[in-house]
Design an enzyme around this catalytic site. Structure first.
Site, PDB file in Angstrom:
ATOM      1  CG  ASN A   1       6.542 -39.093 -13.939  1.00 35.21           C
ATOM      2  OD1 ASN A   1       6.790 -38.443 -13.965  1.00 35.21           O
ATOM      3  ND2 ASN A   1       6.459 -40.352 -14.530  1.00 35.21           N
TER       4      ASN A   1
ATOM      5  CB  CYS B   1      10.212 -33.363 -15.045  1.00 30.41           C
ATOM      6  SG  CYS B   1       9.863 -31.726 -14.285  1.00 30.41           S
ATOM      7  N   GLY B   2      10.683 -29.997 -17.413  1.00 32.87           N
ATOM      8  CA  GLY B   2      11.519 -28.986 -17.439  1.00 32.87           C
ATOM      9  C   GLY B   2      11.751 -28.012 -16.063  1.00 32.87           C
ATOM     10  CG  ASN B   3       8.399 -26.251 -14.565  1.00 32.40           C
ATOM     11  OD1 ASN B   3       9.092 -25.279 -14.942  1.00 32.40           O
ATOM     12  ND2 ASN B   3       7.193 -26.830 -14.578  1.00 32.40           N
TER      13      ASN B   3
ATOM     14  CG  ASN C   1       2.376 -35.180 -20.184  1.00 33.75           C
ATOM     15  OD1 ASN C   1       2.915 -35.217 -18.806  1.00 33.75           O
ATOM     16  ND2 ASN C   1       4.629 -35.305 -20.570  1.00 33.75           N
TER      17      ASN C   1
ATOM     18  CD  GLU D   1       3.446 -32.432 -15.377  1.00 28.61           C
ATOM     19  OE1 GLU D   1       4.766 -33.824 -14.964  1.00 28.61           O
ATOM     20  OE2 GLU D   1       3.552 -31.287 -14.584  1.00 28.61           O
ATOM     21  NE  ARG D   2       4.995 -39.682 -20.243  1.00 28.15           N
ATOM     22  CZ  ARG D   2       5.695 -40.477 -20.459  1.00 28.15           C
ATOM     23  NH1 ARG D   2       4.888 -41.547 -21.153  1.00 28.15           N
ATOM     24  NH2 ARG D   2       6.771 -39.914 -21.024  1.00 28.15           N
TER      25      ARG D   2
ATOM     26  CB  CYS E   1       3.810 -28.862 -17.734  1.00 25.65           C
ATOM     27  SG  CYS E   1       4.699 -30.159 -18.327  1.00 25.65           S
ATOM     28  N   GLY E   2       6.611 -27.750 -17.543  1.00 27.18           N
ATOM     29  CA  GLY E   2       8.020 -26.888 -17.743  1.00 27.18           C
ATOM     30  C   GLY E   2       8.018 -27.968 -19.848  1.00 27.18           C
TER      31      GLY E   2
END
Length: 270
Positions: free
Chosen positions: A74, A83-85, A181, A198-199, A208-209
């Site tokens: 992060n 993390c999706g993206n 999140n 987002e945290r 955010c994905g």
């Protein structure tokens, strides 16, 4: 001599990628040359005024059983959840490095992921984990799509103070310790409009994905939809698409789809 040793710096080659405005620092760490993963180093590199700037930092590393391993940090310097993206961006990065062609199986913190790249080269479809549990917190939905998410419906989302509202929920008694999140969604009929606090970034991001995935699944449950579902989503940084199968109990074949593009590359001393 001791002072000289402490001032010695290492040169690292990096790349910058973005997926729908979610931006990341990517480093090819197959030779394990990037060893300095303490909080302060990552925090400084992700700082938008005193570093490269990014919502997070990723290391691409070798793995004996997969095409590569994704290690995600992060922006606050801590090792992150999925993390999706970021996952979509690291797939595009792996293709750029010649590690993969148009399909891949890689390992992330939440397990193995399959992904494929479209013919145009910048569209990445990333398979997310199956989901069989969505909880409620009042009117909101709470679920884990690789990262924990809180999903709440709202109106006039353009005008909402996402930073303040998201920060309040993320830091309330229920979620403060582990963090969560916070996603705000407005149903606009032909698509969902989503904004996310987002945290780890501790701010609103452009996309955010795992968040839009959580929103799409939650809204399908809310609307009592079933079958094969495609959900267009608009975020501050562009457009994404989530496809999945839902039988009323479990979400399977979940894919997060959208662009992943290289912005620039360079060298930095750490």
């Amino acid at each position: 001599m001791l002072n000289e040793q402490h001032t010695l710096k290492m040169n690292i080659h990096f790349f910058k990628y973005q997926g729908a405005g979610n931006d990341f620092i990517l480093i090819d760490n197959r030779d394990l040359s990037f060893k300095d993963t303490d909080n302060n180093t990552v925090l400084q590199l992700c700082n938008r005024r005193f570093g490269i700037g990014g919502d997070g930092l990723m290391l691409l590393q070798n793995h004996s059983s997969y095409d590569f391993e994704m290690l995600y940090f992060n922006a606050d310097g801590n090792l992150g959840s999925m993390c999706g993206n970021g996952g979509r961006c690291i797939v595009a990065f792996a293709k750029h490095l010649g590690i993969i062609d148009i399909e891949t199986n890689f390992l992330a913190v939440d397990g193995p992921h399959y992904a494929k790249i479209s013919g145009k080269g910048n569209e990445v479809e990333l398979q997310m984990i199956d989901i069989d549990t969505i909880d409620r917190d009042g009117d909101a939905y709470v679920l884990n799509t690789g990262s924990p998410h809180y999903v709440t419906q709202t109106e006039a989302l353009n005008d909402l103070d996402v930073y303040q509202k998201g920060k309040e929920i993320r830091n309330n008694e229920t979620y403060k310790a582990a963090g969560i999140n916070v996603n705000f969604v407005e149903d606009r009929g032909d698509h969902l409009f989503v904004r996310t606090f987002e945290r780890g970034v501790e701010d609103e991001t452009y996309a955010c994905g795992t968040g839009v995935t959580a929103v799409a699944l939650s809204m399908a449950k809310h609307k009592q939809q079933s079958g094969h579902i495609q959900t267009p989503v608009k975020v501050l940084g562009g457009n994404l698409r989530i496809t999945f199968d839902y039988n009323g109990e479990q979400f399977t074949n979940v894919f997060l789809c959208g662009p992943a593009e290289q912005v620039f590359e360079g060298d930095v001393s750490i």
